[in-house]
Scaffold this motif. Structure first.
Motif, PDB file in Angstrom:
ATOM      1  N   ALA A   7     -37.947 118.225  63.725  1.00  0.00           N
ATOM      2  CA  ALA A   7     -38.041 119.688  63.802  1.00  0.00           C
ATOM      3  C   ALA A   7     -37.991 120.331  62.419  1.00  0.00           C
ATOM      4  CB  ALA A   7     -36.921 120.244  64.677  1.00  0.00           C
ATOM      5  N   ASP A   8     -37.444 119.619  61.422  1.00  0.00           N
ATOM      6  CA  ASP A   8     -37.364 120.142  60.060  1.00  0.00           C
ATOM      7  C   ASP A   8     -38.473 119.614  59.157  1.00  0.00           C
ATOM      8  OD1 ASP A   8     -34.987 121.477  60.744  1.00  0.00           O
ATOM      9  OD2 ASP A   8     -33.819 119.655  60.356  1.00  0.00           O
ATOM     10  N   HIS A   9     -39.328 118.771  59.698  1.00  0.00           N
ATOM     11  CA  HIS A   9     -40.408 118.156  58.928  1.00  0.00           C
ATOM     12  C   HIS A   9     -41.555 119.156  58.756  1.00  0.00           C
ATOM     13  CE1 HIS A   9     -43.598 115.194  58.027  1.00  0.00           C
ATOM     14  NE2 HIS A   9     -42.603 114.433  57.619  1.00  0.00           N
ATOM     15  N   TRP A  10     -42.371 118.981  57.707  1.00  0.00           N
ATOM     16  CA  TRP A  10     -43.488 119.903  57.490  1.00  0.00           C
ATOM     17  C   TRP A  10     -44.466 119.899  58.659  1.00  0.00           C
ATOM     18  CZ3 TRP A  10     -48.253 117.638  57.450  1.00  0.00           C
ATOM     19  CH2 TRP A  10     -48.336 116.303  57.074  1.00  0.00           C
ATOM     20  N   LEU A  11     -44.550 118.787  59.400  1.00  0.00           N
ATOM     21  CA  LEU A  11     -45.448 118.744  60.553  1.00  0.00           C
ATOM     22  C   LEU A  11     -45.037 119.733  61.639  1.00  0.00           C
ATOM     23  CD1 LEU A  11     -46.312 114.993  61.204  1.00  0.00           C
ATOM     24  CD2 LEU A  11     -47.902 116.852  60.751  1.00  0.00           C
ATOM     25  N   GLU A  69     -44.227 122.646  61.317  1.00  0.00           N
ATOM     26  CA  GLU A  69     -44.804 123.963  61.004  1.00  0.00           C
ATOM     27  C   GLU A  69     -46.294 124.014  61.324  1.00  0.00           C
ATOM     28  OE1 GLU A  69     -43.858 124.639  56.902  1.00  0.00           O
ATOM     29  OE2 GLU A  69     -41.718 124.343  57.250  1.00  0.00           O
ATOM     30  N   GLN A  70     -46.867 122.878  61.714  1.00  0.00           N
ATOM     31  CA  GLN A  70     -48.294 122.763  62.014  1.00  0.00           C
ATOM     32  C   GLN A  70     -48.434 122.157  63.418  1.00  0.00           C
ATOM     33  OE1 GLN A  70     -51.035 122.777  59.470  1.00  0.00           O
ATOM     34  NE2 GLN A  70     -49.685 123.764  58.006  1.00  0.00           N
ATOM     35  N   PRO A  71     -48.279 122.948  64.469  1.00  0.00           N
ATOM     36  CA  PRO A  71     -48.266 122.398  65.835  1.00  0.00           C
ATOM     37  C   PRO A  71     -49.464 121.518  66.173  1.00  0.00           C
ATOM     38  CG  PRO A  71     -47.657 124.702  65.855  1.00  0.00           C
ATOM     39  CD  PRO A  71     -48.095 124.384  64.457  1.00  0.00           C
ATOM     40  N   GLU A  72     -50.652 121.887  65.724  1.00  0.00           N
ATOM     41  CA  GLU A  72     -51.836 121.077  66.029  1.00  0.00           C
ATOM     42  C   GLU A  72     -51.713 119.685  65.410  1.00  0.00           C
ATOM     43  OE1 GLU A  72     -56.552 121.770  66.140  1.00  0.00           O
ATOM     44  OE2 GLU A  72     -55.663 122.047  64.139  1.00  0.00           O
ATOM     45  N   LYS A  73     -51.330 119.656  64.143  1.00  0.00           N
ATOM     46  CA  LYS A  73     -51.207 118.369  63.448  1.00  0.00           C
ATOM     47  C   LYS A  73     -50.004 117.568  63.960  1.00  0.00           C
ATOM     48  CE  LYS A  73     -53.893 119.437  59.365  1.00  0.00           C
ATOM     49  NZ  LYS A  73     -54.518 120.643  59.811  1.00  0.00           N
ATOM     50  N   LEU A  74     -48.963 118.236  64.373  1.00  0.00           N
ATOM     51  CA  LEU A  74     -47.837 117.550  65.001  1.00  0.00           C
ATOM     52  C   LEU A  74     -48.317 116.855  66.279  1.00  0.00           C
ATOM     53  CD1 LEU A  74     -44.842 116.840  65.232  1.00  0.00           C
ATOM     54  CD2 LEU A  74     -44.499 119.042  66.382  1.00  0.00           C
ATOM     55  N   GLY A  75     -49.162 117.531  67.038  1.00  0.00           N
ATOM     56  CA  GLY A  75     -49.751 116.926  68.234  1.00  0.00           C
ATOM     57  C   GLY A  75     -50.601 115.714  67.896  1.00  0.00           C
ATOM     58  N   TRP A  76     -51.364 115.812  66.806  1.00  0.00           N
ATOM     59  CA  TRP A  76     -52.180 114.681  66.366  1.00  0.00           C
ATOM     60  C   TRP A  76     -51.287 113.487  66.023  1.00  0.00           C
ATOM     61  CZ3 TRP A  76     -56.066 117.133  62.349  1.00  0.00           C
ATOM     62  CH2 TRP A  76     -56.889 118.061  63.007  1.00  0.00           C
ATOM     63  N   TRP A  77     -50.193 113.765  65.325  1.00  0.00           N
ATOM     64  CA  TRP A  77     -49.251 112.723  64.926  1.00  0.00           C
ATOM     65  C   TRP A  77     -48.661 112.042  66.168  1.00  0.00           C
ATOM     66  CZ3 TRP A  77     -47.714 109.339  61.659  1.00  0.00           C
ATOM     67  CH2 TRP A  77     -46.408 108.883  61.622  1.00  0.00           C
ATOM     68  N   VAL A  78     -48.246 112.840  67.138  1.00  0.00           N
ATOM     69  CA  VAL A  78     -47.655 112.282  68.359  1.00  0.00           C
ATOM     70  C   VAL A  78     -48.685 111.451  69.116  1.00  0.00           C
ATOM     71  CG1 VAL A  78     -46.671 112.862  70.612  1.00  0.00           C
ATOM     72  CG2 VAL A  78     -45.864 114.036  68.553  1.00  0.00           C
ATOM     73  N   LEU A  79     -49.924 111.933  69.224  1.00  0.00           N
ATOM     74  CA  LEU A  79     -50.968 111.158  69.900  1.00  0.00           C
ATOM     75  C   LEU A  79     -51.214 109.836  69.180  1.00  0.00           C
ATOM     76  CD1 LEU A  79     -53.604 113.859  70.931  1.00  0.00           C
ATOM     77  CD2 LEU A  79     -52.216 112.432  72.440  1.00  0.00           C
ATOM     78  N   LEU A  80     -51.173 109.864  67.862  1.00  0.00           N
ATOM     79  CA  LEU A  80     -51.343 108.635  67.094  1.00  0.00           C
ATOM     80  C   LEU A  80     -50.204 107.664  67.395  1.00  0.00           C
ATOM     81  CD1 LEU A  80     -53.141 107.253  64.957  1.00  0.00           C
ATOM     82  CD2 LEU A  80     -51.671 108.262  63.214  1.00  0.00           C
TER      83      LEU A  80
END
Length: 91
Positions: A12-16, A18-29
């Protein structure tokens, strides 16, 4: 669905975060990587895929993430620069 992934609350404190779309990409990966060692067929060659690895192209990532190939490539490069992933290119 089966299986699970573990993550830390500090995400929750990571730069990702702050970028919900990219956080979603990371989780999908994370959800797509292998959870166990296995063999996969690449062309006519059997390759051992280790736990935590994935065999996927930028085009396939772009399709998964519903973005352009260039955006997928830039994001993967960013993850690599941040040492969140490492890549091995096989041809």
């Amino acid at each position: 669905m089966s299986g699970w992934i573990k993550t830390y609350r500090s995400l929750a404190d990571h730069w990702l975060a702050e970028q919900p779309e990219k956080l979603g990409w990371w989780v999908l990966l994370l959800l797509k990587v292998s959870h166990e060692d296995k063999k996969i067929l690449m062309g006519n060659q059997l390759v051992e895929l280790k736990r935590g690895q994935i065999n996927i192209s930028f085009s396939s990532l772009a399709e998964l993430w519903k973005t352009s190939r260039a955006s997928a490539e830039r994001f993967v490069e960013l993850l690599e620069q941040e040492q969140m992933i490492s890549r091995e290119v096989r041809r």
